[in-house]
Write a protein that holds these residues in place. Structure first.
Motif, PDB file in Angstrom:
ATOM      1  N   PRO A   1       7.607   7.384  -4.893  1.00 22.75           N
ATOM      2  CA  PRO A   1       6.724   6.468  -4.149  1.00 22.75           C
ATOM      3  C   PRO A   1       7.394   5.779  -2.967  1.00 22.75           C
ATOM      4  CG  PRO A   1       6.577   6.070  -6.510  1.00 22.75           C
ATOM      5  CD  PRO A   1       7.704   7.028  -6.296  1.00 22.75           C
ATOM      6  N   ARG A   2       6.580   5.578  -1.945  1.00 18.51           N
ATOM      7  CA  ARG A   2       6.944   4.759  -0.787  1.00 18.51           C
ATOM      8  C   ARG A   2       5.829   3.735  -0.624  1.00 18.51           C
ATOM      9  NH1 ARG A   2       7.820   8.654   4.188  1.00 18.51           N
ATOM     10  NH2 ARG A   2       5.835   9.391   3.423  1.00 18.51           N
ATOM     11  N   LEU A   3       6.207   2.507  -0.323  1.00 20.76           N
ATOM     12  CA  LEU A   3       5.229   1.436  -0.166  1.00 20.76           C
ATOM     13  C   LEU A   3       5.456   0.705   1.151  1.00 20.76           C
ATOM     14  CD1 LEU A   3       5.310  -0.077  -3.769  1.00 20.76           C
ATOM     15  CD2 LEU A   3       3.607   1.483  -2.815  1.00 20.76           C
ATOM     16  N   TRP A   4       4.358   0.374   1.808  1.00 21.29           N
ATOM     17  CA  TRP A   4       4.359  -0.365   3.059  1.00 21.29           C
ATOM     18  C   TRP A   4       3.669  -1.699   2.839  1.00 21.29           C
ATOM     19  CZ3 TRP A   4       4.078   4.802   2.716  1.00 21.29           C
ATOM     20  CH2 TRP A   4       4.761   5.587   3.647  1.00 21.29           C
ATOM     21  N   LEU A   5       3.901  -2.620   3.763  1.00 25.11           N
ATOM     22  CA  LEU A   5       3.164  -3.871   3.768  1.00 25.11           C
ATOM     23  C   LEU A   5       1.942  -3.706   4.667  1.00 25.11           C
ATOM     24  CD1 LEU A   5       6.046  -6.481   3.967  1.00 25.11           C
ATOM     25  CD2 LEU A   5       4.437  -6.135   2.079  1.00 25.11           C
ATOM     26  N   ARG A   6       0.761  -3.883   4.096  1.00 24.68           N
ATOM     27  CA  ARG A   6      -0.492  -3.724   4.844  1.00 24.68           C
ATOM     28  C   ARG A   6      -0.513  -4.556   6.128  1.00 24.68           C
ATOM     29  NH1 ARG A   6      -5.497  -2.244   2.758  1.00 24.68           N
ATOM     30  NH2 ARG A   6      -4.654  -2.665   0.697  1.00 24.68           N
ATOM     31  N   PRO A   7      -0.108  -5.844   6.102  1.00 21.94           N
ATOM     32  CA  PRO A   7      -0.151  -6.625   7.348  1.00 21.94           C
ATOM     33  C   PRO A   7       0.711  -6.024   8.458  1.00 21.94           C
ATOM     34  CG  PRO A   7       0.078  -8.090   5.466  1.00 21.94           C
ATOM     35  CD  PRO A   7       0.260  -6.681   4.950  1.00 21.94           C
ATOM     36  N   GLN A   8       1.855  -5.442   8.118  1.00 22.80           N
ATOM     37  CA  GLN A   8       2.707  -4.809   9.135  1.00 22.80           C
ATOM     38  C   GLN A   8       2.021  -3.596   9.745  1.00 22.80           C
ATOM     39  OE1 GLN A   8       6.466  -3.819   7.364  1.00 22.80           O
ATOM     40  NE2 GLN A   8       7.204  -5.921   7.395  1.00 22.80           N
ATOM     41  N   VAL A   9       1.407  -2.782   8.900  1.00 20.13           N
ATOM     42  CA  VAL A   9       0.731  -1.575   9.386  1.00 20.13           C
ATOM     43  C   VAL A   9      -0.462  -1.966  10.254  1.00 20.13           C
ATOM     44  CG1 VAL A   9      -0.508   0.525   8.724  1.00 20.13           C
ATOM     45  CG2 VAL A   9       1.505  -0.200   7.421  1.00 20.13           C
ATOM     46  N   LEU A  10      -1.221  -2.953   9.830  1.00 18.84           N
ATOM     47  CA  LEU A  10      -2.371  -3.405  10.626  1.00 18.84           C
ATOM     48  C   LEU A  10      -1.937  -3.981  11.964  1.00 18.84           C
ATOM     49  CD1 LEU A  10      -4.578  -5.030   7.856  1.00 18.84           C
ATOM     50  CD2 LEU A  10      -5.054  -2.929   9.138  1.00 18.84           C
TER      51      LEU A  10
ATOM     52  N   ILE B   1       0.855  -1.191   0.000  1.00 16.64           N
ATOM     53  CA  ILE B   1       0.000   0.000   0.000  1.00 16.64           C
ATOM     54  C   ILE B   1       0.888   1.237   0.000  1.00 16.64           C
ATOM     55  CG2 ILE B   1      -2.032  -1.056   1.053  1.00 16.64           C
ATOM     56  CD1 ILE B   1      -1.131   0.072   3.759  1.00 16.64           C
ATOM     57  N   ASP B   2       0.374   2.290  -0.593  1.00 17.47           N
ATOM     58  CA  ASP B   2       1.116   3.552  -0.621  1.00 17.47           C
ATOM     59  C   ASP B   2       0.708   4.402   0.589  1.00 17.47           C
ATOM     60  OD1 ASP B   2      -1.426   4.441  -1.292  1.00 17.47           O
ATOM     61  OD2 ASP B   2      -0.865   5.163  -3.265  1.00 17.47           O
ATOM     62  N   ALA B   3       1.226   5.619   0.656  1.00 20.80           N
ATOM     63  CA  ALA B   3       0.941   6.504   1.788  1.00 20.80           C
ATOM     64  C   ALA B   3      -0.554   6.782   1.914  1.00 20.80           C
ATOM     65  CB  ALA B   3       1.721   7.808   1.663  1.00 20.80           C
ATOM     66  N   GLN B   4      -1.252   6.855   0.799  1.00 21.03           N
ATOM     67  CA  GLN B   4      -2.703   7.063   0.840  1.00 21.03           C
ATOM     68  C   GLN B   4      -3.391   5.884   1.529  1.00 21.03           C
ATOM     69  OE1 GLN B   4      -4.204   9.935  -0.336  1.00 21.03           O
ATOM     70  NE2 GLN B   4      -6.024   9.179   0.695  1.00 21.03           N
ATOM     71  N   GLY B   5      -2.933   4.675   1.233  1.00 15.58           N
ATOM     72  CA  GLY B   5      -3.484   3.483   1.877  1.00 15.58           C
ATOM     73  C   GLY B   5      -3.201   3.447   3.364  1.00 15.58           C
ATOM     74  N   VAL B   6      -1.979   3.814   3.748  1.00 18.28           N
ATOM     75  CA  VAL B   6      -1.621   3.871   5.168  1.00 18.28           C
ATOM     76  C   VAL B   6      -2.487   4.925   5.864  1.00 18.28           C
ATOM     77  CG1 VAL B   6       0.210   4.393   6.835  1.00 18.28           C
ATOM     78  CG2 VAL B   6       0.739   3.074   4.772  1.00 18.28           C
ATOM     79  N   ALA B   7      -2.626   6.078   5.240  1.00 18.15           N
ATOM     80  CA  ALA B   7      -3.454   7.143   5.814  1.00 18.15           C
ATOM     81  C   ALA B   7      -4.885   6.648   6.022  1.00 18.15           C
ATOM     82  CB  ALA B   7      -3.435   8.380   4.924  1.00 18.15           C
ATOM     83  N   GLY B   8      -5.401   5.898   5.077  1.00 17.55           N
ATOM     84  CA  GLY B   8      -6.750   5.360   5.215  1.00 17.55           C
ATOM     85  C   GLY B   8      -6.870   4.425   6.404  1.00 17.55           C
ATOM     86  N   LEU B   9      -5.889   3.544   6.589  1.00 18.90           N
ATOM     87  CA  LEU B   9      -5.919   2.627   7.727  1.00 18.90           C
ATOM     88  C   LEU B   9      -5.842   3.376   9.050  1.00 18.90           C
ATOM     89  CD1 LEU B   9      -3.537  -0.206   6.471  1.00 18.90           C
ATOM     90  CD2 LEU B   9      -6.037  -0.284   6.654  1.00 18.90           C
ATOM     91  N   LEU B  10      -5.068   4.455   9.072  1.00 17.83           N
ATOM     92  CA  LEU B  10      -4.888   5.231  10.304  1.00 17.83           C
ATOM     93  C   LEU B  10      -5.953   6.312  10.481  1.00 17.83           C
ATOM     94  CD1 LEU B  10      -1.005   5.690  10.246  1.00 17.83           C
ATOM     95  CD2 LEU B  10      -2.351   3.930  11.412  1.00 17.83           C
TER      96      LEU B  10
ATOM     97  N   HIS C   1      -4.955  13.149   5.294  1.00 16.70           N
ATOM     98  CA  HIS C   1      -4.004  13.427   4.215  1.00 16.70           C
ATOM     99  C   HIS C   1      -2.876  12.396   4.212  1.00 16.70           C
ATOM    100  CE1 HIS C   1      -5.869  17.306   3.577  1.00 16.70           C
ATOM    101  NE2 HIS C   1      -5.791  17.509   4.875  1.00 16.70           N
ATOM    102  N   ALA C   2      -2.495  11.949   3.046  1.00 22.53           N
ATOM    103  CA  ALA C   2      -1.386  11.003   2.922  1.00 22.53           C
ATOM    104  C   ALA C   2      -0.085  11.600   3.448  1.00 22.53           C
ATOM    105  CB  ALA C   2      -1.225  10.570   1.468  1.00 22.53           C
ATOM    106  N   ASN C   3       0.077  12.915   3.335  1.00 18.84           N
ATOM    107  CA  ASN C   3       1.297  13.563   3.840  1.00 18.84           C
ATOM    108  C   ASN C   3       1.453  13.394   5.347  1.00 18.84           C
ATOM    109  OD1 ASN C   3       1.865  14.431   1.281  1.00 18.84           O
ATOM    110  ND2 ASN C   3       1.082  16.484   1.592  1.00 18.84           N
ATOM    111  N   SER C   4       0.355  13.150   6.045  1.00 14.66           N
ATOM    112  CA  SER C   4       0.403  12.986   7.497  1.00 14.66           C
ATOM    113  C   SER C   4       1.123  11.711   7.911  1.00 14.66           C
ATOM    114  CB  SER C   4      -1.009  12.983   8.073  1.00 14.66           C
ATOM    115  OG  SER C   4      -1.638  14.206   7.780  1.00 14.66           O
TER     116      SER C   4
END
Length: 73
Positions: A47-56, A8-17, A21-24
């Motif tokens: 681009p920066r990408l995270w692993l969704r399972p790690q963020v969750l 997931i990108d920063a927008q995806g991480v922002a959505g989970l959190l 704003h993705a910049n946050s």
């Protein structure tokens, strides 16, 4: 092995959190040293990408502590 559907990108991480704003996400990276780091970071403005399972997993571990969800200052 990384599953591309877990990236997931920063927008995806922002959505989970629940950030507005993705910049946050950058603010959270500075504020919470234990937050997962991107598995792919191509540098400033790229681009920066995270692993969704790690963020969750990180988010679940923080649920017992106050997390500034929605605080995107």
């Amino acid at each position: 092995m990384v599953k591309t559907e877990d990236l997931i990108d920063a927008q995806g991480v922002a959505g989970l959190l629940r950030l507005s704003h993705a910049n946050s996400v950058s603010t959270y990276l500075r504020r919470y040293p234990d937050m997962p780091r991107p598995v792919l970071d191509l540098g400033a403005g790229r681009p920066r990408l995270w692993l969704r399972p790690q963020v969750l997993r990180w988010l679940r571990s923080r649920q017992s502590e106050p997390l500034s969800v929605g605080d995107d200052s």
